[in-house]
Design an enzyme around this catalytic site. Structure first.
Site, mmCIF file in Angstrom:
data_model
loop_
_atom_site.group_PDB
_atom_site.id
_atom_site.type_symbol
_atom_site.label_atom_id
_atom_site.label_comp_id
_atom_site.label_asym_id
_atom_site.label_seq_id
_atom_site.Cartn_x
_atom_site.Cartn_y
_atom_site.Cartn_z
ATOM 1 N N HIS A 196 -7.590 -53.498 49.964
ATOM 2 C CA HIS A 196 -7.194 -53.419 51.382
ATOM 3 C C HIS A 196 -5.770 -53.961 51.552
ATOM 4 C CE1 HIS A 196 -8.161 -53.853 55.822
ATOM 5 N NE2 HIS A 196 -7.099 -54.639 55.711
ATOM 6 N N GLU A 197 -5.550 -55.174 51.059
ATOM 7 C CA GLU A 197 -4.242 -55.811 51.273
ATOM 8 C C GLU A 197 -3.148 -55.065 50.516
ATOM 9 O OE1 GLU A 197 -4.173 -57.775 53.641
ATOM 10 O OE2 GLU A 197 -6.323 -58.174 53.740
ATOM 11 N N GLY B 135 -9.688 -63.200 56.414
ATOM 12 C CA GLY B 135 -10.067 -63.006 55.012
ATOM 13 C C GLY B 135 -8.859 -63.039 54.098
ATOM 14 N N ALA B 136 -7.807 -62.320 54.495
ATOM 15 C CA ALA B 136 -6.581 -62.244 53.703
ATOM 16 C C ALA B 136 -5.473 -61.684 54.587
ATOM 17 C CB ALA B 136 -6.787 -61.339 52.493
ATOM 18 N N MET B 137 -4.222 -61.845 54.126
ATOM 19 C CA MET B 137 -3.091 -61.364 54.916
ATOM 20 C C MET B 137 -2.080 -60.697 54.003
ATOM 21 S SD MET B 137 -1.456 -60.898 57.670
ATOM 22 C CE MET B 137 0.155 -60.109 57.687
ATOM 23 N N GLU B 138 -1.656 -59.505 54.415
ATOM 24 C CA GLU B 138 -0.886 -58.617 53.532
ATOM 25 C C GLU B 138 0.615 -58.887 53.479
ATOM 26 O OE1 GLU B 138 -2.371 -57.587 56.467
ATOM 27 O OE2 GLU B 138 -1.087 -56.192 57.542
ATOM 28 N N ASN B 139 1.085 -60.108 53.772
ATOM 29 C CA ASN B 139 2.530 -60.393 53.697
ATOM 30 C C ASN B 139 3.135 -59.653 52.507
ATOM 31 O OD1 ASN B 139 1.985 -62.632 55.595
ATOM 32 N ND2 ASN B 139 1.023 -63.528 53.790
ATOM 33 N N GLU C 109 -4.814 -50.875 60.060
ATOM 34 C CA GLU C 109 -6.123 -51.398 59.647
ATOM 35 C C GLU C 109 -7.158 -50.326 59.328
ATOM 36 O OE1 GLU C 109 -6.163 -54.152 58.627
ATOM 37 O OE2 GLU C 109 -4.548 -55.195 59.669
ATOM 38 N N HIS D 185 -1.952 -52.059 52.297
ATOM 39 C CA HIS D 185 -1.026 -52.421 53.382
ATOM 40 C C HIS D 185 0.426 -52.505 52.901
ATOM 41 C CE1 HIS D 185 -3.456 -53.171 56.852
ATOM 42 N NE2 HIS D 185 -4.115 -54.195 56.367
HETATM 43 ZN ZN LIG Z 1 -5.718 -55.288 57.056
#
Ligand SMILES: [Zn+2]
Length: 858
Positions: free
Chosen positions: A312-313, A276-280, A335, A316
């Site tokens: 959410h991201e 869905g998405a990535m928290e870089n 998570e 993180h």
């Molecule tokens: Zn996550």
């Protein structure tokens, strides 16, 4: 570890015995800085790199080991002197030099590699703009894919700073975690040097290059927030995300007591993206559907989804990025927290949404359903093989169940104490790595409660209890036992259960097998108020009757009503309650007007479908029940949206209209077909669009219609519309149209690889397409394996089928096909649980179908 149950597969046992534990390369070399230069040769689908890693070889080490996967290493020097290298198993490369001693070293490696379409490491993301094919290049390094782009100690604990320099095509935007320090054109390259990152894990490094446009805003503290998309996407579609992202950083700055640590926060929508998405850190990447909202057509549900993904991201950036789990077995520290914080944040940003109701109708249900299958993994799970890391990202366990456990803890400690503990945790562990005990001690210090006692069992043990409660001779009797919906060998496991009950005399924690208390006269017995704890309640018939009366007289909150109905669904799945009891209970909900409760009514109707699929009479009875329940609200709301109506009504209309259509109410079908014929698909209201397209396709969806809709799907840049079209197209009952869809599933020009699993589950859910979709899967498995074996979506294929099948022949087919694949670490657990899940459902349907048929036909 998960206790093997009676019928645990011998394959899995064998596999567990021979499996080697993955070694930790931080024991050989501790990097402090990476100076990384990458030449991105997009036209030739390749790249070259020179990485200089400064770090320390500890006293115990005699060689340096780094992670590198599919990199063609050309030369290695250590402190400027040539060194030897050899490749080893588990993506490791061993560097040696005869006079190598422990101490500080500078390792320089020159290498080259191919850019492949697999959506991890470095990969292209394709789109078409003004008739021209274009591409972005983007990275996805979590969990262990940084090693596909540069040699590194690719472990979360090996935190270092990064100096990245990219050589890319001039005229393109180049983004990475940090702002640009210097950008020049040199020898036909655009050379972009980024500022040094803070100390962080390899899996959080990221960059994106390509044709992008943006909208920007500053947070209260001056952090620059940018939302980016390809030029195909309209600028207005960036506004919603920009507003949510900016306000979220303001909120977290305050809530966590530590300011967002980077100067900017980029959010990029990528046309091809696996999860869905990535928290870089500082450069969050998303699927387009998880970031972009068309102000005119995006539904409220989609906006809520986007808001929860962004929060959410962003959470993180603290949980995961600033403070990181030591190893993947504690992935929940990232998570579970981020999932809890989605709701904490969205509730604060958009209080009118009542987002905790959505939490109970989404996360709670996911967690309760999966966690009731024998053999499912606990939230804290050991990792033995690199390929196993990806399988830990289980939405139902490490996300949903983990969030429920933290929500339970938050309520047990008190929200203020919980927040105070988190602030303490960030202050003590910023830029470091942690384990569960670090968090427990911060929370214990802030609250004065024994956190470890409560949480260790819940985290390390899979499953949850059913608390049975009955009333006898002015006493209340409670009993707890592990709840299962699949075959199991029994369990003696007990949990410390926060009861969350206002009933006089009940303790705060129930941690014994049984409990007897005096029953106070006249009090309504209700446990787990607020849905705060991870258990379900089995009320004795007299207590349940009192609760049902309380529903009818309006004494229970929407959350209570939702929870009670879902708990009964679970109890029927576990055969603790007879399946036909759901039918009577549902009839008590006829006056319901809350949309979240209605989503569970709809789920309960869906639950009954599997019992009636082979009986036209019983199916007609179920359809009638759906119509009888939904009619009152459908007549109040109608089939068309009304300007300025409450958002709740807008969402509720979608659910009740859907039930009327399932029940084949002629007027509802006509309304849907008319809406389809009188509007362009793009203009249909977002909340109703999938229902309207599905209804049309179900009744008129021949090959010509389906093929035309698939062309619309291919041509549109709107991810929202694509989802609605996929739902609609897969509703066809026409066998030639079904064959046509299956033929196109692997046609990447029609359906992006990122969306394949979604099409597959929609097709499996259709009784008309299920058998041919299964045979499509089995005959195309080698292609699926080749495309997705390294991807987090790989185990979706066995998982989704296990979530649908309920017939003995399907169980046999599933077992025959998947069991031989249990030696693949990425699939072992999913297949083992999948077989149990189907076994449970087959025996449930066999045992309960006759009573359900009778109840629906009388
Ligand atoms: Zn996550």
């Amino acid at each position: 570890m998960v206790k093997p149950s009676q019928d645990a597969s011998s394959c899995a046992d064998m596999y567990n015995r021979v499996m080697h534990k993955v070694s930790r390369l931080i024991n050989y070399f501790i990097p402090t800085n990476y100076d990384l230069n990458l030449w991105l040769d997009q036209p030739n689908k390749s790249f070259r790199g020179i990485v200089t890693i400064t770090g320390v070889m500890p006293e115990s080490a005699f060689e340096i080991r780094l992670h590198a996967k599919d990199l063609n290493i050309e030369s290695v020097t250590i402190d400027g002197k040539t060194a030897d290298w050899t490749a080893d198993i588990n993506d490791e490369v061993v560097l040696t030099r005869s006079d190598l001693k422990p101490g500080e070293h500078v390792v320089t490696i020159k290498y080259a590699a191919a850019i492949t379409d697999a959506m991890h490491g470095l990969y292209p993301s394709y789109f078409e703009h003004e008739g021209q094919p274009k591409q972005l290049l983007a990275t996805q390094f979590e969990s262990h894919h940084a090693r596909e782009v540069f040699p590194s100690v690719d472990e979360p604990e090996a935190k270092a700073t990064f100096d990245l320099r990219l050589y890319s095509q001039p005229g393109q935007v180049a983004l990475s975690n940090m702002p640009i320090e210097k950008q020049v054109e040199e020898d036909g390259w655009l050379v972009t040097s980024f500022q040094t990152t803070p100390k962080m894990s390899t899996y959080l490094l990221a960059f994106v290059v390509g044709d992008l446009h943006k909208k920007s805003r500053l947070t209260k503290s001056g952090v620059e927030v940018n939302v980016w998309a390809t030029p195909v996407q309209r600028p207005a579609s960036l506004d919603f995300a920009l507003d949510i992202a900016t306000r979220t950083i303001d909120l977290f700055d305050e809530y966590f007591g530590v300011a967002y640590p980077l100067p900017k926060s980029d959010h990029v929508a990528l046309p091809d993206f696996s999860s869905g998405a990535m928290e870089n850190w500082g450069l969050i990447t998303y699927r387009e559907i998880a970031l972009l909202a068309d102000p005119a057509t995006t539904s409220i549900s989609s906006k809520q989804y986007i808001a929860t993904v962004i929060t959410h991201e962003l959470s993180h950036q603290w949980f995961g990025n600033l403070v990181t789990m030591k190893w993947w077995d504690s992935l929940w520290l990232n998570e579970s927290f981020a999932t809890l914080m989605e709701y904490v944040a969205v509730d604060a940003l958009e209080p009118d949404w009542n987002i905790w109701l959505e939490y109970s109708s989404n996360e709670s249900i996911l967690a309760l359903q999966r966690d009731a299958i024998a053999g499912v993994q606990p939230v804290q799970t050991d990792v033995n093989h690199p390929d196993e890391i990806s399988t830990l990202f289980d939405g139902a366990i490490v996300y949903a169940k983990g969030a429920r456990l933290l929500r339970m803890l938050q309520q047990y400690l008190g929200e203020d104490q919980f927040q105070a503990g988190l602030r303490r945790y960030f202050e003590s562990h910023a830029y470091q790595n942690t384990e569960a005990e670090d968090l427990w001690s911060a929370l214990a210090a802030a609250s004065g409660k024994d956190v470890s006692h409560l949480m260790s069992v819940w985290l390390s043990q899979s499953g949850y209890p059913v608390v049975s409660v009955r009333s006898e001779d002015n006493k209340l009797l409670l009993d707890q036992a592990q709840f299962f919906t699949s075959p199991n060998s029994g369990s003696q496991q007990l949990w410390p259960v926060p009861l969350n009950s206002a009933v006089t005399g009940l303790p705060e924690l129930f941690d014994t097998k049984e409990l007897i208390v005096d029953r106070p006269e006249g009090e309504l017995v209700k446990l787990n108020t607020g849905d705060y704890s991870h258990f379900i309640t089995n009320y004795s018939p007299d207590l349940l009757a009192k609760l049902t009366e309380a529903i009818k007289s309006g004494q229970l909150t929407p959350l209570d009503r939702l929870q009670l109905l879902h708990e009964q669904v679970m109890l029927t799945r576990g055969q603790t309650a007879p399946a036909d009891s759901l039918i009577e209970l549902l009839k008590g909900y006829v006056n319901e007007d809350n949309h979240a409760v209605w989503s569970i009514i709809s789920l309960a109707i869906g639950e009954l479908k599997k019992y009636v699929e082979d009986s036209p009479e019983a199916e007609a009875g179920l359809k009638q029940l759906a119509v009888d329940l939904a009619r009152q609200q459908y007549e109040r709301l109608g089939s068309a949206e009304v300007a300025d109506e409450p958002e709740d009504d807008r969402k509720l209309r979608g659910t009740v209209f859907g039930l009327m259509l399932y029940g084949e109410d002629p007027a509802a079908i006509k309304a849907a077909v008319d809406a389809y014929q009188n509007n362009s698909i793009e203009d249909l209201p977002g909340e109703l669009r999938p229902l309207i397209i599905s209804a049309y396709v179900r009744h008129h969806g021949d090959l010509a219609t389906v093929s035309q809709l698939l062309e619309t799907y291919r041509a549109t840049a709107s991810a929202d519309l694509q989802t609605d079209l996929a739902i609609g197209i897969t509703s066809t009952r026409d066998s030639s149209a079904i064959e046509f869809i299956l033929k196109n599933l692997l046609n990447t020009d029609a359906i992006r690889p990122q969306d394949l699993a979604r099409w597959y589950i929609y097709m499996l859910r259709s009784r008309y397409a299920r058998a041919s979709t299964w045979s499509w899967l089995t005959s195309n498995w080698s292609e699926i394996r080749a495309a997705f074996a390294g991807d987090k979506s790989y185990d979706d294929y066995p998982r989704y089928a296990a979530g649908v099948f309920f017939k003995a022949e399907d169980l046999a087919n599933y077992t025959k096909f998947f069991k031989p694949m249990m030696s693949e670490p990425a699939l072992t657990r999913t297949i083992e649980i999948g077989i149990k899940e189907i076994e449970g459902r087959v025996s449930l349907v066999e045992a309960q179908a006759p009573a359900v048929h009778e109840a629906l036909t009388k």
